[in-house]
Design a protein around this motif. Structure first.
Motif, short mmCIF file in Angstrom:
data_model
loop_
_atom_site.label_atom_id
_atom_site.label_comp_id
_atom_site.label_asym_id
_atom_site.label_seq_id
_atom_site.Cartn_x
_atom_site.Cartn_y
_atom_site.Cartn_z
N MET A 186 59.58 31.92 42.79
CA MET A 186 59.24 32.30 44.17
C MET A 186 58.27 33.48 44.18
N ALA A 187 58.54 34.49 43.35
CA ALA A 187 57.68 35.67 43.33
C ALA A 187 56.26 35.31 42.93
N MET A 188 56.13 34.46 41.91
CA MET A 188 54.80 34.08 41.45
C MET A 188 54.05 33.26 42.49
N MET A 189 54.75 32.37 43.16
CA MET A 189 54.09 31.56 44.19
C MET A 189 53.66 32.42 45.37
N LEU A 190 54.50 33.37 45.75
CA LEU A 190 54.13 34.27 46.84
C LEU A 190 52.96 35.15 46.44
N ASN A 191 52.94 35.59 45.18
CA ASN A 191 51.79 36.36 44.70
C ASN A 191 50.51 35.53 44.78
N LEU A 192 50.64 34.24 44.48
CA LEU A 192 49.48 33.33 44.52
C LEU A 192 48.91 33.21 45.94
N VAL A 193 49.78 32.96 46.89
CA VAL A 193 49.28 32.66 48.25
C VAL A 193 48.92 33.92 49.03
N LEU A 194 49.46 35.08 48.63
CA LEU A 194 49.14 36.30 49.36
C LEU A 194 47.96 37.04 48.74
N SER A 195 47.46 36.59 47.60
CA SER A 195 46.40 37.32 46.93
C SER A 195 45.11 37.28 47.73
N ALA A 196 44.34 38.38 47.57
CA ALA A 196 43.07 38.48 48.29
C ALA A 196 41.89 38.13 47.41
N ASN A 197 42.11 37.98 46.12
CA ASN A 197 41.00 37.67 45.23
C ASN A 197 41.45 36.73 44.12
N PHE A 198 40.48 36.26 43.36
CA PHE A 198 40.74 35.28 42.30
C PHE A 198 41.68 35.83 41.23
N VAL A 199 41.52 37.09 40.85
CA VAL A 199 42.28 37.62 39.73
C VAL A 199 43.77 37.69 40.09
N THR A 200 44.07 38.23 41.26
CA THR A 200 45.47 38.30 41.68
C THR A 200 46.05 36.89 41.83
N MET A 201 45.25 35.98 42.38
CA MET A 201 45.72 34.62 42.52
C MET A 201 45.97 33.97 41.16
N PHE A 202 45.10 34.27 40.19
CA PHE A 202 45.24 33.64 38.89
C PHE A 202 46.53 34.07 38.19
N ILE A 203 46.97 35.30 38.43
CA ILE A 203 48.25 35.74 37.86
C ILE A 203 49.38 34.86 38.39
N GLY A 204 49.37 34.62 39.71
CA GLY A 204 50.37 33.73 40.28
C GLY A 204 50.18 32.29 39.83
N TRP A 205 48.92 31.89 39.69
CA TRP A 205 48.58 30.53 39.26
C TRP A 205 49.18 30.24 37.89
N GLU A 206 49.03 31.19 36.95
CA GLU A 206 49.61 31.03 35.62
C GLU A 206 51.13 31.23 35.66
N GLY A 207 51.56 32.12 36.53
CA GLY A 207 52.99 32.41 36.62
C GLY A 207 53.80 31.20 37.05
#
Length: 704
Positions: A144-165
């Motif tokens: 859940m935390a990783m998916m929320l990090n993915l959708v709330l991210s403002a840029n590619f790098v933050t999203m990619f952390i969730g994407w891999e997570g």
């Protein structure tokens, strides 16, 4: 809002940390504590999502995007620096851990936390007897935390952390029952296929950074649209490209990554095998988290995709629509002949995701997100309902060994039929509104295509058929399970059926968020809500050009198709004898086998990527054995070594030993001559002494 948005992500992460670190000790003392920590953190995250969404709704549409009201800076990955772009320009670059709570991320956060919470609660009952109870909830919270990090991210790098997570968490959860080799293989398959897709995302990030000098989603979209409108070329490597071509390439790289995460052809093969994980995990992956990330990524980059669609040679959205439509029909046809209840739902997910990509491809971003939302409710409902059936039948998943469960599982039966009606598209359930909006846009939208609309209609017919086939094989007809299993059939406990009821309610009413234009004068709720996050590029995104009468006619036709699928399945499977489908299977023989074996795609993948890699490995081993070791090392190396050894032998024999033997001979000969001086006669020694003295005197005289 800023501090609250951060806690939406942190709370499930803290729940994962707590259960992961001290969960084992807590579980031994009191299992309830683990459940409360896991569900409580997700519940609080859901409440914060609701609060933040309510605050966001209080702003004007313009203030809901790109303002201090939406952006949250958490930390800085790379501090401010300058990026040298190949054409000599320099762009200021700062990569930060930033969240953006705008309408799009708010909708995703509500879906993830809302549906995810119900799946967490259901898991308390479903996983009650598992030894790794605390570990399961730690993984689930982290997911859940990783998916929320993915959708709330403002840029590619933050999203990619969730994407891999989410990829990592899916691996952990699919392989949760790791003592079974088939679950481990399924987890490995999911991990490897997703890594193949992730490579394209890395390439997309690099291309975007070099082209636009930023990784912020809003700035990338804005610069892409601006370059398109001004006709200004983009120069990523010192060579000018049209913004349309460059955006199309970037968009297709993101789409390639999305085909893995969101299980589209050809990278869908991991999702059906992911059924090896516990059923609530399947529900979470299929409904609220991982598989939706690809759709979300495309909508988030809708400006880039729309500009890419203007590329004459490589229209990005058209390819998205074709792949989505083809995947929807392909997966639906496989679902027609599957006998595992979870496999039917798995191929249904692949098919419904294809629907969503079809919507995005025809420029109907709102319709895609709307279907994502309604799908989360009825797909979670169907998976958890299937879990309730499996729980009642002591682990049985084969539809051919079910039947007659209607009277034994009344709540599960009621909620399952709601889910079937919703996904089949019967009014007024949720799937009716969202599916018909997609079909309407495919028929009359800015990028409409009659061929794509036909794919959608054919898929709708198959969807209705295989879902009611599942329903009738499960709940109607004579029981086909063993007598022992039949004696132990029971309805699920309250902690499992209460989430089913909530999800059934959601599957019933969620569609009213998108009442079609034929019934309302104003844009529906989802469309109005998402409008500030969508860019307007001429000829790509906009309202379908059709009269309300045409929309109503298409709607009626779609309902008729769903009804045809329903009555077809009812006629064939209601009595449990299956006479007609067996006769058809015998008649079409080979084609039926082809569909039942899923077109042998898995076998083809195995042949190419597993057997192929094995074959290549053995050939390389042969090269190493015969060429490297055999020819070069043992062959040429051996010959060279023998020649050198032979030469060294002679060198040693004649040079080294010869010198040693020569010196020994000289020593021997010399000592023999010297030995002659030792006669043993005193007069000889006196004579030699006198000669020596005379010699010294002569030398002294001569020198001085």
């Amino acid at each position: 809002m800023s501090s609250l948005v951060v806690w939406i992500v942190l709370l499930p992460a803290l729940g994962a940390l707590a259960n992961g670190v001290v969960g084992a000790a807590l579980w031994r003392r009191n299992k309830t504590i683990v459940s409360v920590v896991a569900c409580g953190t997700v519940f609080l995250s859901f409440l914060l999502s609701v609060v933040c969404t309510a605050e966001l709704a209080g702003y004007s549409p313009e203030e809901r995007v790109l303002s201090e009201n939406t952006d949250v800076h958490v930390a800085t990955f790379i501090p401010g620096s300058y990026l040298q772009i190949a054409d000599g320009r320099r762009a200021e670059l700062e990569i930060a851990w930033e969240f953006r709570f705008d309408p799009l991320s708010a909708l995703m956060a509500l879906v993830i936390t809302g549906v995810g919470l119900l799946i967490h609660v259901y898991s308390i009952g479903y996983m009650a007897h598992e030894k790794g109870f605390f570990r399961y909830f730690a993984y689930l919270n982290l997911f859940m935390a990783m998916m929320l990090n993915l959708v709330l991210s403002a840029n590619f790098v933050t999203m990619f952390i969730g994407w891999e997570g989410v990829g990592l968490c899916s691996y952990l959860l699919i392989g949760f029952l790791h003592k079974e080799i088939w679950t481990t293989n399924a987890a490995n398959k999911a991990f490897i296929v997703n890594r193949a897709g992730d490579l394209f995302m890395v390439m997309a990030v690099g291309l975007v950074l070099m082209s636009f000098g930023t990784l912020d989603f809003a700035e990338v979209n804005a610069r892409a649209v601006e370059a398109h409108e001004l006709g200004a070329p983009l120069v990523p490597w010192g060579k000018a490209f049209s913004p349309e071509l460059l955006c199309s390439i970037a968009a297709l790289l993101v789409f390639a990554a999305a085909t893995a995460k969101s299980a589209q052809f050809p990278l869908y093969v991991w999702l059906p095998d992911a059924m090896a994980g516990p059923t609530p995990v399947s529900a979470l992956i299929h409904a609220a988290t991982m598989v939706t990330s690809g759709i979300y990524a495309i909508v988030r980059l809708n400006g880039v995709f729309q500009v890419g669609q203007q590329c004459e040679y490589l229209p990005a959205l058209t390819l998205v629509a074709v792949v989505g439509g083809a995947t929807a029909l392909f997966a639906a046809s496989i679902g027609l002949a599957q006998d595992d209840i979870k496999k039917v739902l798995a191929y249904s997910t692949v098919s419904q995701l294809g629907y969503m990509f079809l919507a995005l491809g025809v420029g109907a971003f709102t319709a895609g997100m709307f279907h994502l939302t309604t799908h989360a409710f009825f797909k979670a409902l169907l998976f958890l309902g299937a879990g309730s059936v499996i729980h009642a039948l002591s682990g049985e998943q084969d539809l051919r060994r079910m039947g007659g469960l209607k009277k034994h599982l009344p709540i599960t039966h009621f909620t399952m039929i709601v889910g079937c009606l919703a996904i089949a598209g019967f009014p007024p359930l949720a799937g009716f509104f969202s599916k018909d909006e997609i079909l309407f846009n495919a028929f009359a939208g800015p990028n409409a295509s009659r061929a794509l609309w036909f794919l959608g209609v054919a898929t709708a017919l198959m969807t209705s058929f295989y879902m009611f086939r599942l329903y009738y094989m499960t709940f109607h007809g004579a029981p086909r399970m063993s007598e022992d299993v039949r004696q132990r059939i029971h309805e699920s406990p309250q902690v499992m059926w209460v989430p089913l009821v909530f999800l059934a309610a959601g599957a019933t009413v969620a569609g009213f968020l998108g009442i079609p234009a034929a019934f309302a004068r104003h844009a529906h709720v989802v469309e109005a809500w998402l409008a500030p996050t969508l860019h307007e590029v001429h000829g790509v995104h906009g309202e379908p050009h059709a009269s309300p009468l045409l929309e109503l006619g298409l709607m009626a036709f779609s309902v008729a198709v769903a009804a045809l699928g329903f009555f077809w399945a009812r006629a064939w499977y209601r009595d449990g004898a299956f006479t007609a489908p067996r006769a058809l299977a015998e008649k079409i023989g080979g084609f039926y086998t082809l569909v039942k074996r899923k077109y042998y795609v898995d076998e083809a993948y195995y042949l190419v990527f597993v057997d192929g890699v094995k074959w290549m490995s053995f050939r390389l081993w042969d090269v190493d054995k015969w060429l490297i070791d055999g020819f070069f090392v043992n062959g040429l190396g051996g010959i060279f070594t023998k020649i050198v050894a032979w030469l060294m032998h002679f060198f040693d024999l004649f040079a080294v030993d010869g010198l040693v033997n020569l010196w020994a001979w000289l020593t021997q000969r010399g000592s023999g001559q010297v030995r002659k001086l030792q006669t043993g006669f005193l007069q000889n020694y006196a004579f030699l002494f006198a000669c020596g003295v005379l010699l010294l005197v002569a030398l002294y005289w001569y020198i001085v």
